[in-house]
Design an enzyme around this catalytic site. Structure first.
Site, PDB file in Angstrom:
ATOM      1  N   PRO A  12      -6.186   3.433  -1.050  1.00  0.00           N
ATOM      2  CA  PRO A  12      -6.899   2.189  -1.314  1.00  0.00           C
ATOM      3  C   PRO A  12      -6.484   1.405  -2.547  1.00  0.00           C
ATOM      4  O   PRO A  12      -6.778   1.772  -3.666  1.00  0.00           O
ATOM      5  CB  PRO A  12      -8.366   2.631  -1.448  1.00  0.00           C
ATOM      6  CG  PRO A  12      -8.428   3.938  -0.772  1.00  0.00           C
ATOM      7  CD  PRO A  12      -7.105   4.554  -1.019  1.00  0.00           C
ATOM      8  N   GLU A  13      -5.838   0.280  -2.297  1.00  0.00           N
ATOM      9  CA  GLU A  13      -5.719  -0.795  -3.273  1.00  0.00           C
ATOM     10  C   GLU A  13      -6.344  -1.993  -2.574  1.00  0.00           C
ATOM     11  O   GLU A  13      -6.935  -1.844  -1.502  1.00  0.00           O
ATOM     12  CB  GLU A  13      -4.257  -1.044  -3.647  1.00  0.00           C
ATOM     13  CG  GLU A  13      -3.580   0.199  -4.247  1.00  0.00           C
ATOM     14  CD  GLU A  13      -2.154  -0.061  -4.690  1.00  0.00           C
ATOM     15  OE1 GLU A  13      -1.947  -0.933  -5.546  1.00  0.00           O
ATOM     16  OE2 GLU A  13      -1.242   0.595  -4.153  1.00  0.00           O
TER      17      GLU A  13
ATOM     18  N   LYS B  59     -11.356  -3.334  -5.920  1.00  0.00           N
ATOM     19  CA  LYS B  59     -11.257  -2.210  -4.979  1.00  0.00           C
ATOM     20  C   LYS B  59     -12.627  -1.757  -4.500  1.00  0.00           C
ATOM     21  O   LYS B  59     -12.742  -0.695  -3.878  1.00  0.00           O
ATOM     22  CB  LYS B  59     -10.517  -1.041  -5.657  1.00  0.00           C
ATOM     23  CG  LYS B  59      -9.081  -1.378  -6.073  1.00  0.00           C
ATOM     24  CD  LYS B  59      -8.467  -0.242  -6.860  1.00  0.00           C
ATOM     25  CE  LYS B  59      -7.131  -0.660  -7.450  1.00  0.00           C
ATOM     26  NZ  LYS B  59      -6.593   0.343  -8.384  1.00  0.00           N
TER      27      LYS B  59
ATOM     28  N   ARG C   6       0.990   6.599 -15.158  1.00  0.00           N
ATOM     29  CA  ARG C   6       1.228   6.800 -13.730  1.00  0.00           C
ATOM     30  C   ARG C   6       2.713   6.871 -13.431  1.00  0.00           C
ATOM     31  O   ARG C   6       3.540   6.312 -14.164  1.00  0.00           O
ATOM     32  CB  ARG C   6       0.612   5.646 -12.924  1.00  0.00           C
ATOM     33  CG  ARG C   6      -0.870   5.418 -13.197  1.00  0.00           C
ATOM     34  CD  ARG C   6      -1.716   6.635 -12.826  1.00  0.00           C
ATOM     35  NE  ARG C   6      -1.575   6.960 -11.420  1.00  0.00           N
ATOM     36  CZ  ARG C   6      -2.240   6.365 -10.443  1.00  0.00           C
ATOM     37  NH1 ARG C   6      -3.129   5.438 -10.722  1.00  0.00           N
ATOM     38  NH2 ARG C   6      -2.036   6.699  -9.189  1.00  0.00           N
TER      39      ARG C   6
END
Length: 262
Positions: free
Chosen positions: A2-3, A59, A247
DNA sequence: CGGCGTGTTCAGAA
DNA sequence: CTTCTGAACACGCC
């Protein structure tokens, strides 16, 4: 998954199958995803109410229930699944909303986020008060202000309180398209570069939303980041990978010159 | 067993 | 105060 594009897809699922339908039961298979609300309270509050028109903010997915609102966040592995009710529950179906025509299932493997219940619109707004402008609708002027922060551009674009909706894959894709190294300082971008970034963001989102995810097309960076010897789909140079904003980050060392050695 | 991950939050360092 | 890093959360895959 999910973005922003994924959540936009979940919004579509809820809008198509949920809006206007009455909730006849709520099944909480795993209360571990409920945040600030117990299984009993959730079930009692929702049963008998009808789903309103869902809204996406960053989101987050907000579902009004004529009074209270459901707030759903999908973490890294969540999704919203429609089923007629005939398919046996998936192992990761944590909460099932049973409607008159079938079921909407909140499915999530890792349970990094979850489901909130807000008493009314004000309570929902308070829960999401720190969200920045939505990446899909932010204007150029506001985008300029946000991205002029001193920190690494990737950190800013991923910061949901600065700009809401972008995640790790999208930000790498956008930076690659704009030919900007993800570690560049925002306040050192030229106006031309800032414009490239904005245009890349709009284009990537426009292309990704119909697919419901960041497409792993061969013409996209995302289509190459997982291969054994990934190369830039634009110039063929071996892609670089490292960490930025905490990240895993992939970029083309030729198209996106390093801010330190360049 | 160890490492990794499309997200977020917190503690601690510089 | 700002910025950045690493760990933590939980689970499956390699």
């Amino acid at each position: 998954m999910p973005e922003l594009p994924d959540v936009e897809g979940f919004r579509g699922v809820v809008a198509e199958y949920g809006t206007g339908r009455r909730i006849t039961a709520v099944r909480v298979a795993d209360p571990g995803v409920l945040r600030g609300v117990g299984a009993g309270e959730l079930t009692e509050t929702l049963t008998g109410r009808s789903f309103g028109e869902p809204e996406r903010r960053g989101k987050w997915l907000l579902v009004p229930l004529s009074g209270p609102l459901l707030l759903l966040h999908f973490g890294m592995t969540g999704s919203m699944v429609w089923d007629t009710g005939e398919t046996p529950p998936h192992r990761h179906d944590r909460v099932t909303f049973v409607l008159t025509n079938g079921e909407l299932r909140y499915r999530d493997m890792r349970k990094l986020r979850g489901i909130w219940l807000a008493a009314d619109q004000d309570a929902a707004d308070r829960l999401l008060a720190d969200l920045g402008p939505d990446a899909l609708t932010v204007g150029r002027r506001e985008f300029d202000g946000v991205t002029r922060a001193r920190r690494q551009i990737k950190a800013t674009l991923m910061d949901q309180s600065a700009l809401a909706g972008l995640g790790n894959l999208l930000v790498d894709e956008i930076c690659w398209r704009a030919r900007i190294h993800p570690r560049r300082q925002g306040d050192r971008l030229t106006e031309a570069e800032r414009g490239e970034l904005y245009r890349a963001m709009r284009r990537v989102l426009r292309d990704a939303i119909p697919t419901g995810r960041v497409p792993g097309r061969r013409s996209w960076l995302t289509g190459h980041r997982d291969g054994p010897h990934p190369t830039c789909p634009r110039c063929g140079t071996a892609l670089a990978h490292g960490r930025a904003a905490g990240r895993t980050t992939v970029w083309c060392p030729r198209c996106q010159p390093d801010p330190d050695s360049g």
